[in-house]
Enzyme design. Structure first.
Site: not given
Length: 662
Positions: A44, A46, A48, A270, A288, A334, A450, A460, A466
Site C-alpha cells: 500500500g 497511500g 502511510a 460520516h 467534507s 461525526r 487505517e 474518529r 491524515l
C-alpha cells in the site's frame, strides 16, 4: 478484567509525556551498513505506505513497495478533503498537545489506547513542518501564516488544509519523497500488484505472495519485515465513500495467518455525504466535514414539508444540532451528527425526493462573509446583491472545489440553494491489532494507518486520519521497526524457494482456480451488493442483538451461495478485474460475519457502535465501562470460528466521563 496473556501492548513505562522520548532514546538501532542488507516490504502506497517506504529507504533499508493501482498517486488518501490536525496553537485559542490528546480520546468514546494517542498528538506538529518543507500548499492567512479551521468534536481551530483537497496535496508530498527513492534505486516499486497472502517461516513474517494484475503471474517476495498500509474496509458495506477498489484483502490474509483483528465493528458513518439517489449507484460521494465549519444543518419544523429549502422561512426551520448541542452546535463529532440526522429523517422531517436527507445551508455564512468584505472595502451601504457576491467569493476561496463537485453530481448550485446531505459509511476505526511498535501478533508484520486499530477508539474525529497515516509512516515506524530489525541482521537473505513460500503460492493458486471453476450464474458484484445491504441494514448506523444474529445467519448463507454460484469470467493468466473483484468479495463476506459477531459481543453503545438496547432517554449512546473497557482482538481459528482476546484499556491521564457536547 485483565488483558489476555497473548496480547502485549509493549507500552513503555513512565509518565505519558515522556514515553515516546524515552523510547526513542533507548530503542535498539541498526547501523547504516547493516541496513543495506535488510529488506522491508511495504504493501500500500497511500499516505502511510508512501511516507513509510520513503523514510525507510532514506535511512538505508532496501524497500519493496506494492500497490494495486497503476500509480501510488491513485491511493484513496487523495480523497480526504477537509484537513489534517496538529497541536500548534497558531490561533492562540488554548490548543496544546494534551488538548489534542484529550479531544481524540474523548471523541473515540474512551475506547482507544492512551499511549498511542498521546504519541500521535506529540508528533502532529512535526507532520506540518515536514509537509511544508515538501511544498504542500497549505492555505495561508493574509500575512502568510498557515491558516486553521474548526472540525467536529473540538472547540479550537487546529485543522490545517489545502482548500478541499488536503489529502491529494499531502499524498503528492509523500509521493515525491517516494519517487526520489525510486529514482535512486532504494525502492523497488511494484504497481498493479495485489498481495494475496503472507508468508511465515518459524512463526515470523518473511514475505508475501503477490499477483501481477496485468499478467496474472503469481510472485514470491521475501523481506525481513512486512508493513501493511492497505487502508480500511468500509467497502464491506458496498455503498461507501471509499474508492471502489478499496478492500480488506491484505489485512484479511494477515488475519488468517495469525494477526488478530481489533474492534472490527467500529465503523464510522460520516454525516456529510451526498444522499443515495437510486439502486444504480456503486459508491457515494463525501462532502467534507469542513463544510460544517461554516454551514448550518437544519430540517423543516413541519413533518413531510415538500417546499424547496429557500421557501421555508427561518422561523419554520429546526437547526437541530444547534438546539440539542449548544456548546458544539454543528461541530459535534461525526457519530453524533450522523445519528441525529437519521433520527430526524426517521421521524418524518427529512427533505428531498427520498426524504432521507437534511439541509446543509451556506446562506448565513455567505451573508456573514459578505458583510465582512464590505466593511474591509469601506462600502458603507452595500446592497444585498453586493453582499451575496462578495460572500460567495470568500466561500469559493475556502470551499470552491467542494461546491463545484456538489453541483456536478446533483445539478443544484449550493451557492443558491441548501445542499442535501445524509450519513454514509466512511472510515473504519477497527483494523489489525498492533502493539505500541505497530507490530501485529505476527512477529515482523506491522500495520500502519487505517489498516490498524490503535488511535481512534470507537469514533474518529475529523482530520485525524491524515495525521495518523503520516505520523505512522514518517515519525513512528522508522524507530519501532528498527527495534525488531536489530535482531535480524544475522538472518541474511531470505530464499523464496523455502517450502513456506511454495505452500503459500500453492494456496493462492488453488483459491484462484476454485473461483474460476465454480462457473455459477451470479456475478461477484451481485454478491457484494447483497452483502452490503445486510451490513447496512443490520450492522450499520444502529444495531441490535436480534438483527445481528440474523445478519450472521444470512452472511453464512451468502458465503455458501457465493462458493456455489459465483461466475467469474476470463482466466487467471491475464488482466481480469472480475477475478480481482471476486477474490475481494470473498474476503469481505468473511469479514462481515466477524464484524457482526464483534458488534453482538459488545453489549454497549460507544461512538459509531450504537446498540439500540443501550441508549439514554434522549437517544445518546450508553457505554458500559465496567464490562467493556477493552479492545476486542479476534483470533482466526477457522471459517466462522474466532476466539476473543481482550486488551484492557487503562486511563491514567484522562478522567473517564459520559461524553457530552451540550
Amino acid at each position: 478484567m485483565s488483558t489476555s496473556p497473548k496480547l502485549d501492548s509493549k507500552i513503555p513505562a513512565g509518565p505519558i509525556e515522556d514515553k515516546w522520548t524515552k523510547y526513542k532514546s533507548s530503542v535498539p538501532l541498526v547501523n547504516p551498513s547493516n541496513k543495506r542488507r535488510i529488506e522491508v516490504i511495504v504493501v500500500g502506497t497511500g499516505l502511510a505506505g508512501a511516507s513509510a517506504a520513503a523514510s525507510l529507504a532514506e535511512m538505508g533499508y532496501k524497500v519493496k513497495a506494492f500497490c494495486f493501482q497503476d500509480s501510488p498517486r491513485r491511493a484513496h488518501s487523495i480523497a480526504a478533503q477537509g484537513g489534517i490536525n496538529a497541536a500548534k496553537n497558531y490561533q492562540n485559542d488554548g490548543d496544546s498537545i494534551y488538548r489534542l490528546f484529550y479531544d481524540t480520546v474523548k471523541g473515540g468514546d474512551y475506547r482507544s489506547r492512551e499511549a498511542n494517542v498521546y504519541r500521535l498528538s506529540e508528533v502532529s506538529g512535526s507532520i506540518i513542518d515536514q509537509c511544508v518543507a515538501q511544498g504542500v500548499p497549505f492555505a495561508r492567512e493574509y500575512g502568510g501564516l498557515l491558516s486553521n479551521r474548526s472540525f467536529g468534536g473540538v472547540q479550537v481551530q487546529r485543522t490545517f488544509y489545502a482548500a478541499g483537497q488536503t489529502g491529494q496535496q499531502l499524498l503528492l508530498g509523500a509521493y515525491s519523497a517516494l519517487q526520489r527513492q525510486i529514482g535512486i534505486g532504494a525502492v523497488q516499486m511494484y504497481t498493479r500488484h495485489e498481495m494475496l497472502d503472507v508468508v511465515k517461516i518459524d512463526g515470523k513474517c518473511r514475505g508475501i505472495i503477490a499477483r501481477n494484475l496485468v499478467t496474472g503471474e503469481i510472485e514470491r517476495h521475501s523481506g525481513h519485515a512486512v508493513l501493511l498500509c492497505s487502508g480500511g474496509y468500509g467497502n464491506v458495506f458496498y455503498l461507501s465513500t471509499n474508492a471502489m477498489g478499496c478492500n480488506v484483502t491484505a489485512a484479511w490474509k494477515a488475519h488468517r495467518r495469525g494477526a488478530y483483528f481489533g474492534n472490527p465493528c467500529f465503523t464510522q458513518i460520516h454525516p456529510t455525504c451526498i444522499p443515495v439517489s437510486g439502486e444504480h449507484q456503486s459508491k457515494l460521494t463525501l462532502m467534507s466535514e469542513s463544510l460544517r465549519n461554516d454551514g448550518r444543518i437544519w430540517v423543516p419544523k413541519k413533518q413531510n414539508d415538500n417546499r424547496p429549502g429557500n421557501d421555508i422561512p427561518e422561523a419554520e426551520r429546526d437547526y437541530y444540532l444547534e438546539r440539542r448541542y449548544p456548546a458544539f452546535g454543528n461541530l459535534v463529532p461525526r457519530d453524533i451528527a450522523s445519528r441525529a440526522a437519521k433520527e430526524r429523517c426517521d421521524a418524518g422531517y427529512g427533505v428531498g425526493p427520498s426524504k432521507m436527507a437534511v439541509y446543509l445551508d451556506y446562506a448565513s455564512a455567505i451573508d456573514r462573509y459578505g458583510q465582512g468584505e464590505a466593511n474591509k472595502n469601506n462600502i458603507a451601504n452595500p446592497t444585498d446583491e453586493q453582499i451575496r457576491e462578495m460572500g460567495k467569493d470568500v466561500v469559493k476561496e475556502k470551499y470552491g472545489n467542494l461546491f463545484d463537485m456538489y453541483k456536478q453530481i446533483t445539478g443544484e448550485d449550493p451557492y443558491e440553494v441548501p445542499m442535501r446531505i445524509y450519513p454514509a459509511v466512511h472510515y473504519t476505526m477497527g483494523g489489525l491489532w498492533v502493539d505500541y511498535n505497530l507490530m501485529t501478533t505476527v512477529p515482523g508484520l506491522y500495520a500502519l494507518g487505517e489498516a490498524n486499530f490503535s488511535d481512534h477508539g470507537a469514533n474518529r474525529l475529523g482530520a485525524s486520519a491524515l495525521m495518523q497515516g503520516l505520523a505512522d509512516g514518517y515519525f513512528v515506524i522508522p524507530y519501532t521497526v528498527g527495534s525488531y530489525l536489530a535482531g535480524e541482521i544475522r538472518t541474511g537473505e531470505i530464499p523464496t524457494d523455502h517450502e513456506a513460500f511454495i505452500q503459500a503460492e500453492k494456496d493462492v493458486k488453488d483459491r484462484i482456480t476454485k473461483l474460476l471453476t465454480v462457473q455459477g450464474h451470479t456475478s461477484p458484484e451481485h454478491f457484494h451488493r447483497e452483502l452490503g445491504k445486510i451490513m447496512w441494514d443490520k450492522c450499520g448506523m444502529a444495531r441490535n442483538a436480534k438483527d445481528l444474529q440474523s445478519a450472521i445467519t444470512e452472511i453464512r448463507d451468502l458465503r455458501k451461495r457465493f462458493w456455489e454460484d459465483v461466475r467469474v469470467m476470463g482466466s487467471a493468466d491475464e488482466l481480469n478485474p472480475e477475478l480481482d473483484k471476486a477474490s475481494r468479495v470473498a474476503d469481505f463476506i468473511e469479514l462481515g460475519e466477524l464484524m457482526c459477531q464483534d458488534a453482538l459481543d459488545r453489549n454497549e453503545s460507544c461512538g459509531g457502535h450504537f446498540r439500540e438496547e443501550y441508549q439514554t432517554e434522549e437517544g445518546e449512546a450508553t457505554r458500559d465501562d465496567e464490562n467493556y473497557m477493552y479492545v476486542s482482538a479476534w483470533e482466526y481459528k477457522d471459517v466462522s470460528d474466532w476466539q476473543l482476546h481482550k486488551e484492557e484499556l487503562e486511563y491514567e491521564n484522562i478522567k473517564i466521563a459520559q461524553r457530552s457536547y451540550k
